[in-house]
Design an enzyme around this catalytic site. Structure first.
Site, PDB file in Angstrom:
ATOM      1  N   LYS A 240       0.784  -1.242   0.000  1.00 27.00           N
ATOM      2  CA  LYS A 240       0.000   0.000   0.000  1.00 27.00           C
ATOM      3  C   LYS A 240       0.817   1.294   0.000  1.00 27.00           C
ATOM      4  O   LYS A 240       0.534   2.211   0.759  1.00 27.00           O
ATOM      5  CB  LYS A 240      -0.924   0.042   1.229  1.00 27.00           C
TER       6      LYS A 240
ATOM      7  N   ASP B  62      -5.266  -5.056  11.037  1.00 28.38           N
ATOM      8  CA  ASP B  62      -6.564  -4.354  11.073  1.00 28.38           C
ATOM      9  C   ASP B  62      -7.752  -5.301  10.897  1.00 28.38           C
ATOM     10  O   ASP B  62      -8.833  -5.070  11.452  1.00 28.38           O
ATOM     11  CB  ASP B  62      -6.623  -3.202  10.054  1.00 28.38           C
TER      12      ASP B  62
END
Ligand code: BGC
Length: 480
Positions: A169, A205
């Site tokens: 990312k 997450d």
């Protein structure tokens, strides 16, 4: 051409040409089933004792062995790195009210250069932000346990020992891959801070999302993120996780499904635009599935399709504006906005400096819809693989379960969630899934994981003590 055809005919011809570009993005239910079958095999490779090293879907043990039981409590700090923003939070888990409360939180920007700089700079910045937060919220004198949501693939050796496998990312800080992230954080706190932190729990997450939803709904056994990146975790039978010892109970596995396809297994469904997005990314060849799905890449895929159509004179009178010609300028949030209404599309096209007509705006809507739908259907195929696996594991005819979900794409896109849910129902007909949007899984969930870890540690201490007492009793009996 215009002399021979009337306007409707012209529109039909245009749409047929447009269809040629979009058709490779349209995946039939059979293809989705095939994708799911391939992922099913990759899950097994990732869980295997000898096959996991080379598996594209990493299936990482998280050392989270239990979901919340509602008795957790206490005050915690949480750090959240890897989503849209970096955040520091103070979280309170209240047993009586069965609530996880966010007391305070603060966003700290991470400048682009820092995302590509040295690990030391990044962790010093994190430690300084944490210090500033403690200072401004009068928490410096306390030593609170800390949940660290670090949303990158990590080989977790213990709850507080987690080795970064690789960045994803848009992050690519030097000197961090292969290192223990908790250690790097502690060293940075020593270098920059005048405060102490308590025990640390590392959390992906997805796991935070599952745990924060699990406090509300104890049948939540899957966490899924469709935001800047994509990934999911789920509760697997320990006996199936061949790379760790143990036979009994379950452990949460961080699948890292973003890596699906890294061995070429999805090459037949990649479009030329996916190949281009991968080639120009900072990590070519890595996280192929994620690059077809998540917010970091969807806007760029749309942009590349629009550029090609414009070059082929199907759009904007063949004129590419500077913005449309610039990589990264078509943001993923534009897709959600455009699909929300034609008026938004007109506004965005104007802002991008394009000379558009009504037909252009409608074609752009169609392109956005096709690419976001593919993302939703691919996620559905992957989620269906997980729920089908859980159902088979438990030898159930029918599985009823809850998925905790988070991420900007899932939350903000007008039709993404309904398309995904409909497709999962088709691909996993024997599973009845409730979708629960997580309330800040990355923040509250990290606290939850820390709280559950503390509860389990407390329980095992009590058990040890009572074993000790039993031993004493036995000794006494022997002595008598
Ligand atoms: C990371 C995962 C994370 C996901 C969603 C991916 O790029 O590898 O660890 O869960 O993004 O944030």
């Amino acid at each position: 051409v215009l002399c021979i055809f009337n306007q409707t005919d012209w529109l039909i011809i245009l749409l047929c040409s447009v269809e040629k570009y979009l058709q490779p993005f349209q995946l039939s239910p059979e293809t989705l089933q095939e994708v799911s079958a391939r992922l099913r095999k990759d899950l097994l490779r990732g869980l295997g004792k000898h096959s996991h090293h080379k598996a594209p879907v990493k299936m990482l043990p998280t050392f989270v062995r239990a979901t919340p039981d509602g008795t957790e409590k206490g005050d915690f700090l949480a750090l959240d790195l890897g989503g849209t923003n970096f955040r520091v939070l103070h979280v309170r888990v209240e047993e009586e009210a069965q609530k996880v409360l966010k007391m305070d939180s603060q966003i700290c920007a991470i400048p682009q250069e820092m995302m590509l700089g040295t690990g030391e700079q990044l962790f010093d910045h994190i430690a300084t932000c944490l210090g500033d937060f403690l200072e401004s919220h009068n928490l410096k004198c306390q030593t609170l346990p800390l949940g660290f949501t670090f949303s990158f693939p990590c080989e977790q050796l213990e709850i507080d020992k987690s080795i970064l496998i690789r960045w994803t990312k848009g992050f690519n800080c030097s000197g961090v891959e292969g290192k223990d992230v908790v250690q790097l954080l502690k060293e940075a706190i020593q270098r920059t801070g005048d405060y102490h932190i308590g025990s640390v729990a590392m959390v992906n997450d997805t796991v935070g999302t599952m745990m924060s939803c699990g406090y509300k709904d104890q049948s939540c056994e899957i966490g899924m993120i469709i935001g800047t990146g994509t990934n999911a975790c789920y509760m697997e039978e320990i006996k199936n996780v061949k790379r760790i010892e143990g036979e009994d109970g379950r452990m949460c596995i961080n699948t890292e499904w973003g890596g699906f396809g890294d061995d070429g297994s999805l090459d037949d469904i990649l479009t030329e635009f996916d190949v281009e997005v991968d080639k120009t990314s900072i990590n070519p060849g890595v996280h192929i599935f994620e690059k077809m799905i998540s917010g970091m890449y969807l806007g760029e895929i749309v942009r590349l399709v629009l550029v090609k159509m414009t070059k082929d004179k199907l759009l904007f009178k063949g004129q590419i504006s500077e913005a449309l010609g610039t990589s990264g300028r078509f943001e993923t949030k534009f897709i959600s906005e455009i699909e929300d209404g034609l008026e938004n599309a007109k506004k965005i096209l104007t802002e991008l400096g394009l000379d558009w007509g009504l037909v252009d705006a409608s074609v752009v809507c169609l392109v956005c819809d096709t690419i976001s739908s593919r993302s939703a259907y691919l996620c559905a195929a992957a989620l269906a693989t997980l729920v089908n696996r859980i159902r088979n594991n438990r030898k159930l005819d029918h599985l009823k379960t809850t998925v905790g979900v988070d991420g900007t794409v899932y939350r903000k896109h007008p039709t993404f969630s309904s398309k995904l849910q409909k497709a999962v129902r088709l691909l996993a007909p024997q599973c009845d899934i409730t979708f629960l949007v997580s309330e800040d899984g990355s923040g509250k969930g990290a606290a939850m994981v820390t709280a559950v870890a503390q509860r389990l540690a407390h329980q095992s201490r009590l058990l040890e003590e009572s074993d000790g007492e039993d031993d004493d009793d036995e000794e006494e009996e022997e002595g008598q």
